[in-house]
Design a protein around this motif. Structure first.
Motif, mmCIF file in Angstrom:
data_model
loop_
_atom_site.group_PDB
_atom_site.id
_atom_site.type_symbol
_atom_site.label_atom_id
_atom_site.label_comp_id
_atom_site.label_asym_id
_atom_site.label_seq_id
_atom_site.Cartn_x
_atom_site.Cartn_y
_atom_site.Cartn_z
ATOM 1 N N GLN A 157 13.095 1.295 -7.581
ATOM 2 C CA GLN A 157 13.023 0.001 -6.910
ATOM 3 C C GLN A 157 11.602 -0.265 -6.417
ATOM 4 N N THR A 158 11.288 -1.555 -6.269
ATOM 5 C CA THR A 158 10.057 -1.917 -5.576
ATOM 6 C C THR A 158 10.383 -2.041 -4.112
ATOM 7 N N GLY A 159 9.348 -2.170 -3.289
ATOM 8 C CA GLY A 159 9.571 -2.233 -1.853
ATOM 9 C C GLY A 159 10.401 -3.431 -1.423
ATOM 10 N N TYR B 35 3.676 -1.626 5.929
ATOM 11 C CA TYR B 35 2.811 -1.601 4.748
ATOM 12 C C TYR B 35 2.018 -2.910 4.648
ATOM 13 N N ASP B 36 2.681 -4.024 4.927
ATOM 14 C CA ASP B 36 2.026 -5.329 4.806
ATOM 15 C C ASP B 36 0.891 -5.517 5.805
ATOM 16 N N GLN B 37 0.865 -4.715 6.873
ATOM 17 C CA GLN B 37 -0.182 -4.856 7.884
ATOM 18 C C GLN B 37 -1.468 -4.137 7.503
ATOM 19 N N ARG C 202 5.280 -0.021 -3.462
ATOM 20 C CA ARG C 202 4.579 -1.274 -3.234
ATOM 21 C C ARG C 202 3.236 -1.299 -3.942
ATOM 22 N N ALA C 203 2.510 -0.181 -3.909
ATOM 23 C CA ALA C 203 1.219 -0.123 -4.588
ATOM 24 C C ALA C 203 1.399 -0.338 -6.093
#
Length: 374
Positions: free
Chosen positions: A369-371, A228-230, A253-254
């Motif tokens: 939860q968050t990512g 996701y971070d990429q 995450r969004a």
């Protein structure tokens, strides 16, 4: 041109009468042949050089294209084995193109020459996917089971690129190459790929012998969060396959980042949720058996005996997969089941029940939860 559209829940939820709606067919993978010139460690089909009996002949293959076209205009992935080992593959591709289907191909790259690349382009192949499962010659060749596979794949990529065919890099992730994924992504960028698709190992076929190399649920979660971070750090279109949790992580995450959930819709990224097996995607074997996906070995019908459109519409297995209320365990109570669904093939291999909960998911439903939370 890149198009971004909002991600919506799939159009496969319950109709007013309580019955699941017919899925919109977006992708069909057809195992055009099981013959293959490699011997990959993870191969779901345990494919070899063959020969294999019962493969659809040219006439039956063209009829199959007709029948797929009756369902709409899905992307048709010509896969294998190695599709370039079929002498009539370009005739079939050209026919599918004439029928309005979006024809793409999944070769291993080693058999692509300037001549075959030219034939691909002429037949209407719009994209190919080539797998790189190691960042260097030694690791990729070891995974693919044949010396020279790495150099052959790179040579094929260059030939396809020179012919104007866009390509994506696919990578199956195991403990063997988990630490190489960043380098493989960089390699994909340097080669001029348009996309990088990662596949989380499903232990079927020869992949069963890699069960001890399957990453853990914790590593699964960490890898998908890294992926996701990429998204904003690469020019590549990114997609996680056989990793439906990614669509839960994307939303978590969004939400944490205060962003709307969007995704790229071109190429093979024609998805609206995690597991598409039986809802927006299906697999057709080299003998014409229809399955939810290539990893979920359930006979949903036979195109040599039934209409493909009838199988897609009426298969009891497909109807079960479209009814998310039938999911069991924590998948059944998860607030993300409409966008994730868990890997049905992984559940089936672990329990014998394709509706059981996903065995490699660390998320506990209801906790929001968050990512970054584990």
């Amino acid at each position: 041109m890149t198009n971004e559209t909002p991600v919506h829940p799939p159009h496969n939820s319950h109709a007013g009468d309580g019955k699941p709606k017919i899925g919109t067919l977006r992708l069909v993978a057809w195992e055009s042949t099981r013959n293959c010139n490699l011997s990959c460690k993870h191969c779901r089909a345990s494919a070899t050089c063959g020969p294999y009996t019962g493969e659809l002949d040219t006439a039956a293959s063209l009829t199959l294209m007709d029948q797929i076209a009756e369902t709409g205009q899905p992307i048709v992935i010509l896969t294998g084995g190695e599709p370039l080992l079929r002498p009539d593959i370009f005739d079939i591709a050209a026919y599918g193109t004439q029928k309005g289907l979006r024809m793409v191909m999944a070769p291993n790259g080693t058999l692509i020459t300037p001549e075959t690349a030219s034939k691909m382009a002429a037949s209407g192949i719009q994209r190919i996917s080539i797998s790189l499962d190691g960042a260097d010659r030694q690791s990729h060749d070891a995974f693919r089971g044949v010396d020279g596979a790495y150099d052959g794949a790179l040579s094929g990529i260059h030939a396809a690129r020179d012919a104007g065919i866009e390509f994506q890099i696919n990578t199956t992730i195991t403990k063997l190459n988990l630490d190489q994924i960043p380098q493989i992504m960089k390699l994909a960028e340097s080669l001029g790929a348009v996309a990088h698709h990662i596949f989380l190992l499903v232990p079927t076929g020869r992949g069963k012998y890699l069960i001890d190399q399957e990453i853990s649920a914790k590593e699964y979660e960490s890898t998908l969060n890294w992926f996701y971070d990429q998204r904003n750090q690469t020019c590549l279109q990114l997609k996680a396959t056989c990793a439906p949790h990614y669509y839960r992580i994307l939303r978590q995450r969004a939400r944490a980042d205060g962003k709307a959930v969007t995704f790229h819709t071109h190429g093979l990224d024609a998805v609206t949720r995690g597991c598409l097996g039986g809802t927006g995607f299906c697999f057709i074997s080299h003998t014409g058996i229809v399955q939810p996906c290539g990893f979920l070995d359930l006979n949903c019908g036979d195109v040599t005996r039934q209409s493909f459109a009838d199988i897609w519409r009426d298969s009891e297995v497909f109807l079960s997969l479209r009814d998310f209320s039938r999911l069991k365990g924590k998948c059944g109570i998860c607030e993300y089941k409409a966008v994730c669904g868990g890997c049905r093939a992984r559940a089936y291999e672990a329990t014998g029940d394709f509706l059981a909960e996903e065995p490699l998911c660390s998320y506990q439903p209801g906790k929001q939860q968050t990512g970054s939370e584990k």
